[in-house]
Design a protein around this motif. Structure first.
Motif, PDB file in Angstrom:
ATOM      1  N   VAL A 293       0.855  -1.189   0.000  1.00 39.66           N
ATOM      2  CA  VAL A 293       0.000   0.000   0.000  1.00 39.66           C
ATOM      3  C   VAL A 293       0.891   1.239   0.000  1.00 39.66           C
ATOM      4  O   VAL A 293       1.792   1.354   0.838  1.00 39.66           O
ATOM      5  CB  VAL A 293      -0.920   0.008   1.242  1.00 39.66           C
ATOM      6  N   TRP A 294       0.635   2.171  -0.914  1.00 39.26           N
ATOM      7  CA  TRP A 294       1.459   3.382  -0.962  1.00 39.26           C
ATOM      8  C   TRP A 294       0.740   4.623  -0.448  1.00 39.26           C
ATOM      9  O   TRP A 294       1.372   5.644  -0.171  1.00 39.26           O
ATOM     10  CB  TRP A 294       1.992   3.624  -2.366  1.00 39.26           C
ATOM     11  N   ALA A 295      -0.587   4.536  -0.266  1.00 42.42           N
ATOM     12  CA  ALA A 295      -1.337   5.673   0.271  1.00 42.42           C
ATOM     13  C   ALA A 295      -2.574   5.170   1.001  1.00 42.42           C
ATOM     14  O   ALA A 295      -3.184   4.163   0.614  1.00 42.42           O
ATOM     15  CB  ALA A 295      -1.724   6.652  -0.832  1.00 42.42           C
ATOM     16  N   VAL A 296      -2.939   5.877   2.069  1.00 42.42           N
ATOM     17  CA  VAL A 296      -4.126   5.556   2.858  1.00 42.42           C
ATOM     18  C   VAL A 296      -4.958   6.831   2.968  1.00 42.42           C
ATOM     19  O   VAL A 296      -4.429   7.900   3.339  1.00 42.42           O
ATOM     20  CB  VAL A 296      -3.748   5.050   4.263  1.00 42.42           C
ATOM     21  N   ASN A 297      -6.231   6.700   2.635  1.00 48.38           N
ATOM     22  CA  ASN A 297      -7.134   7.870   2.630  1.00 48.38           C
ATOM     23  C   ASN A 297      -6.564   9.021   1.808  1.00 48.38           C
ATOM     24  O   ASN A 297      -6.722  10.203   2.149  1.00 48.38           O
ATOM     25  CB  ASN A 297      -7.417   8.342   4.060  1.00 48.38           C
ATOM     26  N   GLY A 298      -5.877   8.672   0.719  1.00 52.19           N
ATOM     27  CA  GLY A 298      -5.329   9.688  -0.160  1.00 52.19           C
ATOM     28  C   GLY A 298      -4.046  10.334   0.342  1.00 52.19           C
ATOM     29  O   GLY A 298      -3.512  11.227  -0.318  1.00 52.19           O
ATOM     30  N   ARG A 299      -3.509   9.874   1.459  1.00 51.05           N
ATOM     31  CA  ARG A 299      -2.276  10.433   2.023  1.00 51.05           C
ATOM     32  C   ARG A 299      -1.151   9.419   1.820  1.00 51.05           C
ATOM     33  O   ARG A 299      -1.255   8.264   2.260  1.00 51.05           O
ATOM     34  CB  ARG A 299      -2.444  10.737   3.520  1.00 51.05           C
ATOM     35  N   THR A 300      -0.068   9.842   1.166  1.00 53.18           N
ATOM     36  CA  THR A 300       1.018   8.912   0.864  1.00 53.18           C
ATOM     37  C   THR A 300       1.815   8.580   2.121  1.00 53.18           C
ATOM     38  O   THR A 300       1.978   9.417   3.019  1.00 53.18           O
ATOM     39  CB  THR A 300       1.953   9.493  -0.207  1.00 53.18           C
ATOM     40  N   THR A 341      10.240  -2.625  10.410  1.00 56.78           N
ATOM     41  CA  THR A 341      10.561  -1.459   9.591  1.00 56.78           C
ATOM     42  C   THR A 341      11.997  -1.571   9.116  1.00 56.78           C
ATOM     43  O   THR A 341      12.818  -2.262   9.729  1.00 56.78           O
ATOM     44  CB  THR A 341      10.365  -0.149  10.381  1.00 56.78           C
ATOM     45  N   ASP A 342      12.283  -0.933   7.998  1.00 52.99           N
ATOM     46  CA  ASP A 342      13.647  -0.811   7.481  1.00 52.99           C
ATOM     47  C   ASP A 342      13.648   0.315   6.454  1.00 52.99           C
ATOM     48  O   ASP A 342      12.614   0.946   6.205  1.00 52.99           O
ATOM     49  CB  ASP A 342      14.163  -2.132   6.890  1.00 52.99           C
ATOM     50  N   ARG A 343      14.777   0.598   5.849  1.00 54.32           N
ATOM     51  CA  ARG A 343      14.893   1.716   4.909  1.00 54.32           C
ATOM     52  C   ARG A 343      13.984   1.542   3.695  1.00 54.32           C
ATOM     53  O   ARG A 343      13.474   2.528   3.153  1.00 54.32           O
ATOM     54  CB  ARG A 343      16.344   1.869   4.449  1.00 54.32           C
ATOM     55  N   ALA A 344      13.782   0.305   3.264  1.00 52.71           N
ATOM     56  CA  ALA A 344      12.975   0.063   2.061  1.00 52.71           C
ATOM     57  C   ALA A 344      11.482   0.241   2.304  1.00 52.71           C
ATOM     58  O   ALA A 344      10.713   0.351   1.339  1.00 52.71           O
ATOM     59  CB  ALA A 344      13.243  -1.336   1.523  1.00 52.71           C
ATOM     60  N   HIS A 345      11.054   0.279   3.586  1.00 53.20           N
ATOM     61  CA  HIS A 345       9.622   0.390   3.876  1.00 53.20           C
ATOM     62  C   HIS A 345       9.250   1.757   4.446  1.00 53.20           C
ATOM     63  O   HIS A 345       8.224   1.897   5.106  1.00 53.20           O
ATOM     64  CB  HIS A 345       9.187  -0.738   4.815  1.00 53.20           C
ATOM     65  N   ARG A 346      10.073   2.765   4.167  1.00 51.17           N
ATOM     66  CA  ARG A 346       9.712   4.128   4.556  1.00 51.17           C
ATOM     67  C   ARG A 346       8.630   4.694   3.631  1.00 51.17           C
ATOM     68  O   ARG A 346       7.975   5.681   3.989  1.00 51.17           O
ATOM     69  CB  ARG A 346      10.946   5.042   4.500  1.00 51.17           C
ATOM     70  N   ASP A 347       8.473   4.099   2.458  1.00 49.90           N
ATOM     71  CA  ASP A 347       7.559   4.687   1.466  1.00 49.90           C
ATOM     72  C   ASP A 347       6.326   3.833   1.174  1.00 49.90           C
ATOM     73  O   ASP A 347       5.521   4.200   0.315  1.00 49.90           O
ATOM     74  CB  ASP A 347       8.310   4.972   0.167  1.00 49.90           C
ATOM     75  N   HIS A 348       6.167   2.702   1.853  1.00 48.05           N
ATOM     76  CA  HIS A 348       4.976   1.873   1.615  1.00 48.05           C
ATOM     77  C   HIS A 348       4.759   0.925   2.785  1.00 48.05           C
ATOM     78  O   HIS A 348       5.629   0.766   3.639  1.00 48.05           O
ATOM     79  CB  HIS A 348       5.106   1.086   0.311  1.00 48.05           C
ATOM     80  N   LEU A 349       3.590   0.304   2.774  1.00 45.73           N
ATOM     81  CA  LEU A 349       3.235  -0.671   3.801  1.00 45.73           C
ATOM     82  C   LEU A 349       3.183  -2.047   3.161  1.00 45.73           C
ATOM     83  O   LEU A 349       2.588  -2.222   2.094  1.00 45.73           O
ATOM     84  CB  LEU A 349       1.876  -0.337   4.421  1.00 45.73           C
ATOM     85  N   HIS A 350       3.807  -3.002   3.806  1.00 46.74           N
ATOM     86  CA  HIS A 350       3.813  -4.391   3.341  1.00 46.74           C
ATOM     87  C   HIS A 350       2.891  -5.193   4.248  1.00 46.74           C
ATOM     88  O   HIS A 350       3.097  -5.278   5.469  1.00 46.74           O
ATOM     89  CB  HIS A 350       5.240  -4.951   3.402  1.00 46.74           C
ATOM     90  N   ILE A 351       1.849  -5.788   3.659  1.00 42.74           N
ATOM     91  CA  ILE A 351       0.854  -6.545   4.416  1.00 42.74           C
ATOM     92  C   ILE A 351       0.878  -7.978   3.900  1.00 42.74           C
ATOM     93  O   ILE A 351       0.513  -8.237   2.741  1.00 42.74           O
ATOM     94  CB  ILE A 351      -0.565  -5.966   4.244  1.00 42.74           C
ATOM     95  N   ALA A 352       1.339  -8.940   4.735  1.00 41.51           N
ATOM     96  CA  ALA A 352       1.514 -10.321   4.289  1.00 41.51           C
ATOM     97  C   ALA A 352       0.796 -11.305   5.198  1.00 41.51           C
ATOM     98  O   ALA A 352       0.559 -11.035   6.386  1.00 41.51           O
ATOM     99  CB  ALA A 352       3.015 -10.658   4.252  1.00 41.51           C
ATOM    100  N   PHE A 353       0.471 -12.465   4.632  1.00 44.58           N
ATOM    101  CA  PHE A 353      -0.313 -13.492   5.323  1.00 44.58           C
ATOM    102  C   PHE A 353       0.403 -14.831   5.188  1.00 44.58           C
ATOM    103  O   PHE A 353       1.180 -15.050   4.246  1.00 44.58           O
ATOM    104  CB  PHE A 353      -1.727 -13.557   4.723  1.00 44.58           C
ATOM    105  N   ASP A 354       0.138 -15.729   6.115  1.00 49.14           N
ATOM    106  CA  ASP A 354       0.828 -17.025   6.115  1.00 49.14           C
ATOM    107  C   ASP A 354      -0.111 -18.170   5.781  1.00 49.14           C
ATOM    108  O   ASP A 354       0.124 -19.307   6.167  1.00 49.14           O
ATOM    109  CB  ASP A 354       1.508 -17.270   7.463  1.00 49.14           C
ATOM    110  N   SER A 355      -1.182 -17.853   5.055  1.00 44.78           N
ATOM    111  CA  SER A 355      -2.170 -18.873   4.725  1.00 44.78           C
ATOM    112  C   SER A 355      -2.547 -18.767   3.249  1.00 44.78           C
ATOM    113  O   SER A 355      -2.606 -17.665   2.692  1.00 44.78           O
ATOM    114  CB  SER A 355      -3.423 -18.727   5.594  1.00 44.78           C
ATOM    115  N   ASP A 356      -2.812 -19.921   2.645  1.00 46.28           N
ATOM    116  CA  ASP A 356      -3.294 -19.949   1.268  1.00 46.28           C
ATOM    117  C   ASP A 356      -4.814 -19.960   1.203  1.00 46.28           C
ATOM    118  O   ASP A 356      -5.395 -19.967   0.120  1.00 46.28           O
ATOM    119  CB  ASP A 356      -2.753 -21.191   0.532  1.00 46.28           C
TER     120      ASP A 356
END
Length: 357
Positions: A293-300, A341-356
């Protein structure tokens, strides 16, 4: 002579004079219809000449002006709009090199289509000739033959940063002029690989998205996600979902989060590095278990004026929706196994799941 005889003689003479006046000199003949007659001299015919007799020359007729079919004007392509860099970028020159090259390759005016002009556009971005030829070959999905085209970058996020190597993921939209003059709307997500040189970050390779074909009978989760008015998908991400390249758990989470937030997705599956950048571990995006995700409610996410409470609240809501890994610009709480968090995730949110499922 008696008076009656004299009267008879006078009447006879008058009658003779009237007869001579009726047939001797010029006279007027009537057209028999109460209209105007024609004048004739003695011995000349009084026959009328029709207005358009075969003997007369017909008046000239002006040539008819041909009626040309009306050709509707071609709809204009959207104008090019360079993607803006935030002042808080971690590696602004890396992102600038990535997005400016893609904007140059995917945008051209009439008469500049084809690989030759594309190589010249790459060289204008200070790409050496041999590498320009390679990058143009790799950028084939952006160079579909068309009289003209325009690219607009939707977002640009890091796919990974490792020393002097970087991955910048660029979802973009492209409009092309079709042969019939109409406008074709498409796009892609490109994984741009760069290395740091003394002169700055240099683009070394391009990995465009190649989504599969859409499912003939998509399930209700897919249909609801791609049509939801609060879930905003770039072309490649939408194509991934329509092709079934996102598992049910993240689809359900997206729909749950959309009850409270407007969500701008950047990357789903294709166009993302296969492995976690700089490692041999398979990415959750490759497993079709993650979305970015790169923006939430229109806010980056990268904008320093975006409230921390908005982004942090979204990250916590994602964890409540079932995510087992949530990355972002800050470490929430004590982190643990969920938030990172790390340097690569300052500009987006990573949302991951462990189930198929």
């Amino acid at each position: 002579m008696t008076e009656p005889a004299r009267r008879t003689l006078l009447l006879a003479a008058a009658a003779a004079g009237l007869g001579a006046a009726g047939f001797g000199g010029a006279g007027c003949t009537s057209d028999g219809g109460g209209g105007r007659g024609t004048t004739a001299s003695a011995g000349m015919s009084t026959r009328r000449t029709p207005a358009h007799s075969p003997d007369s020359e017909a008046p000239p007729t002006a040539p008819a002006t041909p009626t040309l079919p009306t050709i509707p004007p071609e709809p204009p392509l959207p104008t090019a709009s360079p993607w803006p860099l935030a002042r808080t970028e971690v590696e602004p020159r890396a992102k600038a090199s990535a997005v400016r090259l893609l904007e140059a390759l995917g945008t051209w005016p009439r008469g500049q289509q084809g690989p030759g002009p594309a190589r010249e556009r790459a060289r204008a971005r200070d790409v050496p000739p041999a590498r320009a030829a390679h990058l143009v070959t790799r950028a084939a999905p952006l160079l579909t033959p068309a009289p003209e085209a325009t690219v607009r970058v939707i977002a640009a996020q890091y796919g990974g940063l490792a020393g002097d190597r970087a991955s910048v993921l660029v979802p973009l939209r492209q409009w092309r002029r079709a042969a019939d003059g109409s406008v074709v709307d498409g796009g892609a997500t490109v994984d741009v690989r760069l290395t740091r040189a003394p002169s700055g970050w240099q683009v070394r390779d391009l990995h465009p998205s190649r989504p599969g074909r859409p499912l003939a009978r998509p399930g209700p989760l897919i249909r609801r996600t791609v049509t939801h008015d609060r879930i905003h998908l770039p072309p490649a991400a939408e194509a991934d979902i329509r092709a079934g390249h996102l598992r049910p758990a993240p689809l359900r989470a997206l729909l749950t989060l959309a009850e409270s937030y407007d969500i701008d997705i950047s990357v789903i599956h294709t166009g993302h590095p296969r492995n976690v950048f700089g490692t041999s571990r398979l990415s959750d995006h490759t497993r079709m278990r993650a979305f970015d995700v790169w923006a939430v409610n229109g806010r980056t996410v990268i904008d320093p004026t975006t409230p921390d409470t908005l982004i942090d609240g979204f990250m916590r809501a994602a964890a409540r929706a079932g995510a087992y890994r949530v990355g972002g610009p800050r470490l929430l709480g004590r982190g643990g196994e969920v938030f990172f968090t790390d340097r690569a995730h300052r500009d987006h949110l990573h949302i991951a799941f462990d189930s198929d499922e």
